[in-house]
Design an enzyme around this catalytic site. Structure first.
Site, short mmCIF file in Angstrom:
data_model
loop_
_atom_site.label_atom_id
_atom_site.label_comp_id
_atom_site.label_asym_id
_atom_site.label_seq_id
_atom_site.Cartn_x
_atom_site.Cartn_y
_atom_site.Cartn_z
N GLU A 1 -20.19 -41.10 72.83
CA GLU A 1 -20.49 -39.72 72.41
C GLU A 1 -21.71 -39.80 71.51
O GLU A 1 -21.62 -40.23 70.36
CB GLU A 1 -19.29 -39.14 71.64
CG GLU A 1 -18.03 -38.97 72.46
CD GLU A 1 -18.11 -37.81 73.44
OE1 GLU A 1 -19.09 -37.04 73.40
OE2 GLU A 1 -17.20 -37.68 74.28
N CYS B 1 -23.47 -33.14 65.94
CA CYS B 1 -24.08 -33.58 67.21
C CYS B 1 -24.44 -32.41 68.10
O CYS B 1 -25.52 -32.35 68.68
CB CYS B 1 -23.16 -34.55 67.93
SG CYS B 1 -21.51 -33.89 68.21
N ASN C 1 -21.03 -38.22 59.93
CA ASN C 1 -21.15 -36.76 59.76
C ASN C 1 -19.80 -36.03 59.74
O ASN C 1 -19.61 -35.10 58.96
CB ASN C 1 -22.09 -36.17 60.83
CG ASN C 1 -21.61 -36.42 62.23
OD1 ASN C 1 -20.84 -37.35 62.48
ND2 ASN C 1 -22.04 -35.60 63.16
P1 NAD Z 1 -25.30 -44.72 64.20
O1 NAD Z 1 -25.48 -44.92 65.64
O2 NAD Z 1 -26.35 -45.17 63.27
O3 NAD Z 1 -23.95 -45.38 63.68
C1 NAD Z 1 -22.69 -45.08 64.24
C2 NAD Z 1 -21.75 -46.24 64.03
O4 NAD Z 1 -22.21 -47.37 64.74
C3 NAD Z 1 -21.59 -46.69 62.59
O5 NAD Z 1 -20.22 -46.99 62.36
C4 NAD Z 1 -22.43 -47.95 62.54
O6 NAD Z 1 -22.01 -48.87 61.53
C5 NAD Z 1 -22.19 -48.53 63.92
N1 NAD Z 1 -23.22 -49.45 64.41
C6 NAD Z 1 -24.51 -49.56 64.02
N2 NAD Z 1 -25.15 -50.49 64.75
C7 NAD Z 1 -24.24 -50.99 65.63
C8 NAD Z 1 -24.29 -51.97 66.68
N3 NAD Z 1 -25.41 -52.62 66.97
N4 NAD Z 1 -23.17 -52.20 67.39
C9 NAD Z 1 -22.03 -51.52 67.15
N5 NAD Z 1 -21.92 -50.59 66.17
C10 NAD Z 1 -23.01 -50.33 65.41
O7 NAD Z 1 -25.05 -43.13 64.07
P2 NAD Z 1 -24.96 -42.28 62.74
O8 NAD Z 1 -26.34 -42.16 62.18
O9 NAD Z 1 -23.84 -42.79 61.90
O10 NAD Z 1 -24.49 -40.86 63.33
C11 NAD Z 1 -25.34 -39.83 63.67
C12 NAD Z 1 -25.48 -39.72 65.18
O11 NAD Z 1 -24.21 -39.54 65.79
C13 NAD Z 1 -26.29 -38.51 65.61
O12 NAD Z 1 -27.19 -38.87 66.63
C14 NAD Z 1 -25.25 -37.55 66.16
O13 NAD Z 1 -25.76 -36.62 67.09
C15 NAD Z 1 -24.27 -38.50 66.76
N6 NAD Z 1 -22.97 -37.86 66.92
C16 NAD Z 1 -22.51 -37.60 68.19
C17 NAD Z 1 -21.30 -36.94 68.38
C18 NAD Z 1 -20.78 -36.62 69.76
O14 NAD Z 1 -19.61 -36.30 69.88
N7 NAD Z 1 -21.58 -36.65 70.79
C19 NAD Z 1 -20.53 -36.57 67.27
C20 NAD Z 1 -21.02 -36.86 66.00
C21 NAD Z 1 -22.23 -37.52 65.85
#
Ligand code: NAD
Length: 482
Positions: free
Chosen positions: A250, A284, A154
């Site tokens: 996060e 987020c 995002n």
């Molecule tokens: P996601 O959890 O699907 O993926 C995030 C990352 O994790 C990607 O790089 C992905 O390839 C990797 N990943 C996937 N499976 C994994 C595993 N088993 N082990 C290690 N890495 C793995 O998240 P997304 O859909 O890319 O992002 C959206 C989410 O992120 C939303 O829930 C949003 O709220 C959250 N977000 C949080 C913050 C914050 O600061 N709190 C900021 C931005 C986004």
């Protein structure tokens, strides 16, 4: 121009391992979310490439640690300058792969350059716990070694840069893995970085869940800084347990904003709207549940609806566009299911509710009224251009409802009565609660989630300390010479 080839669209993209560009045997497609078609292919790191990225980071770490804060700050500032100089082509690539309007993409790159400067201006001095007749006790802060950064799709550059600057500034080296949905701008950033930093200090590899898992399991990585969904965050934490890695998580949020009855709805509607719909709701800590007092409810709903109708939806590269597509089809499908559920459960669709009849992942900005807990759009994190507006009458009751969630990222209270709003803020369960604001994050102020929205914080000296181990040094009194 410096690094011209880096950010040319549809060029070949490279990972950065030990200062050198690398393709991979396997590749995956990167899709333009405003067209729904692939426009580039990205290397998909092998386990052997990850191993080399980690060992190059290990190899580079001792000299990087010994360079000291002043020297590392100089490198980070040089990187900030190069990033800022490349802001326009980087932003164009970011818009292409992420979908956000070009002005927002430019802002993201410029903010990233600002973060490099601001976070590397903080200090983490040795702390003296006591210094008396029993001796002196110091807390010295020491880098962990190699950090693994895993980022979502995002806000790919700000989130990668946040982790990079915190890890590197305090003396660690890093391996960064962006989301496979938006890997290209991070790879381009990797090229710029590798013209600045010594080889091995900042490695960028690309891949999906498998690659992420190899990182969380890797014995050569001391800490994972992860931003992403709650579900993946739990996998990350479980996997990190095998090597007892440090984690900063996060994760997602379902932020409540509570509007008290003394507010003039039209005075805050723009601010509320964009705190919910910025980046098409894919933020987020966006407002995801808007609780409005019954006395101003209908007026607030109508004020938001007027703004929603004035939004220009389209390809982010068109400068007149204010709302882009959902970044990927998976998220688009989730949002469409959540809207179908709201329809079944009798929510009032004040605006939107439909996909646009054109290629790409476009969904109209949707304001939902007469909706409450028990419907998916209220209980879950939609992560799309949808805002449920929920009616309340009693302040204690709305605080209870706002807190009745496993999420705890952000929240806000809106009122003319700042003292009352600050009191209500103190009763909300969240990492951050804003009064008459939502979304603002500053490098000098910690940011993170409580409950299942995360573990630890980023930013501020607290965030920097999460990339350090504390080393307690106890020194006896120095005998007085006679
Ligand atoms: P996601 O959890 O699907 O993926 C995030 C990352 O994790 C990607 O790089 C992905 O390839 C990797 N990943 C996937 N499976 C994994 C595993 N088993 N082990 C290690 N890495 C793995 O998240 P997304 O859909 O890319 O992002 C959206 C989410 O992120 C939303 O829930 C949003 O709220 C959250 N977000 C949080 C913050 C914050 O600061 N709190 C900021 C931005 C986004």
């Amino acid at each position: 121009m410096f690094g011209d080839a880096v950010v040319k669209q549809s060029d070949q993209y490279f990972q950065w391992i030990n200062g050198k560009p690398e393709r991979s045997e396997r590749e995956f497609d990167v899709i333009d979310p405003s067209e729904g078609v692939a426009f580039a292919s990205c290397p998909d790191a092998s386990q052997e490439q990850l191993d080399r990225a980690v060992s190059s980071a290990r190899h580079a770490q001792a000299a990087w640690r010994d360079a000291g804060f002043v020297e590392r700050r100089r490198f980070l500032h040089a990187f900030a300058d190069e990033l800022a100089a490349q802001a326009e082509p980087l932003a164009a690539l970011l818009t292409r792969e992420q979908g956000k309007p070009i002005a927002r993409a430019l802002e993201e790159i410029q903010r990233s350059a600002g973060l490099l400067r601001a976070l590397s201006a903080l200090e983490v001095p040795t702390e003296v716990v006591r210094d008396d007749e029993r001796g002196r006790v110091e807390l010295r802060w020491r880098p962990l070694g190699v950090v693994g950064a895993i980022t979502p799709w995002n806000v790919p550059i700000v989130l990668a840069i946040s982790k990079i600057v915190q890890a590197l500034y305090v003396g660690n080296t890093i391996v960064v893995k962006p989301s496979p949905y938006t890997p290209l701008t991070t790879l381009a950033m990797g090229e710029i970085a590798n013209r600045v930093f010594p080889a091995g200090v900042l490695n960028v590899i690309a891949g999906g869940a498998d690659c992420g898992r190899w990182m969380t399991e890797h014995p050569g990585i001391e800490k994972i800084s992860f931003t992403g969904s709650v579900r993946t965050g739990k996998h990350v934490m479980a996997s990190c347990a095998s090597t007892l890695k440090r984690v900063t998580l996060e994760l997602g949020g379902n932020d409540a904003a509570i509007v008290l009855g003394d507010v003039e709805p039209r005075a805050i509607a723009q601010q509320i709207f964009w705190a919910a719909f910025n980046n098409s709701g894919q933020v987020c800590m966006a407002i995801k549940r808007l609780y409005v007092h019954d006395s101003i409810y209908e007026e607030m709903v109508q004020a938001l609806a007027e703004i929603a109708k004035s939004v220009v939806i389209g390809k982010g590269s068109d400068p007149s566009v204010t709302l882009g597509p959902l970044q990927n089809r998976m998220q688009y499908d989730i949002v469409m299911e959540i809207l179908a559920d709201a329809r079944r459960q009798g929510a009032r669709f004040v605006t939107g509710g439909h996909a646009l009849d054109r290629p790409g992942n476009f969904i109209e900005p949707t304001i939902l009224a007469d909706v409450a807990e028990g419907v998916r759009v209220v209980d879950e994190e939609p992560f799309g251009p949808v805002l449920p507006v929920i009616r309340y009458t009693d302040l204690d009751d709305v605080i209870r409802r706002a807190n009745a969630t496993t999420f705890g990222l952000g929240s806000s209270v809106w009122s003319k009565d700042i003292k009352l709003a600050a009191d209500v803020a103190g009763r909300l369960e969240a990492g951050t609660t804003w009064v008459n604001n939502h979304l603002s994050v500053e490098p000098g102020v910690p940011f993170g989630g409580i409950k299942q929205s995360g573990i630890g914080v980023e930013y501020s000296t607290l965030g920097l300390k999460a990339y350090l181990d504390v080393h307690v040094v106890k020194i006896p009194p120095i005998p007085v010479a006679v």
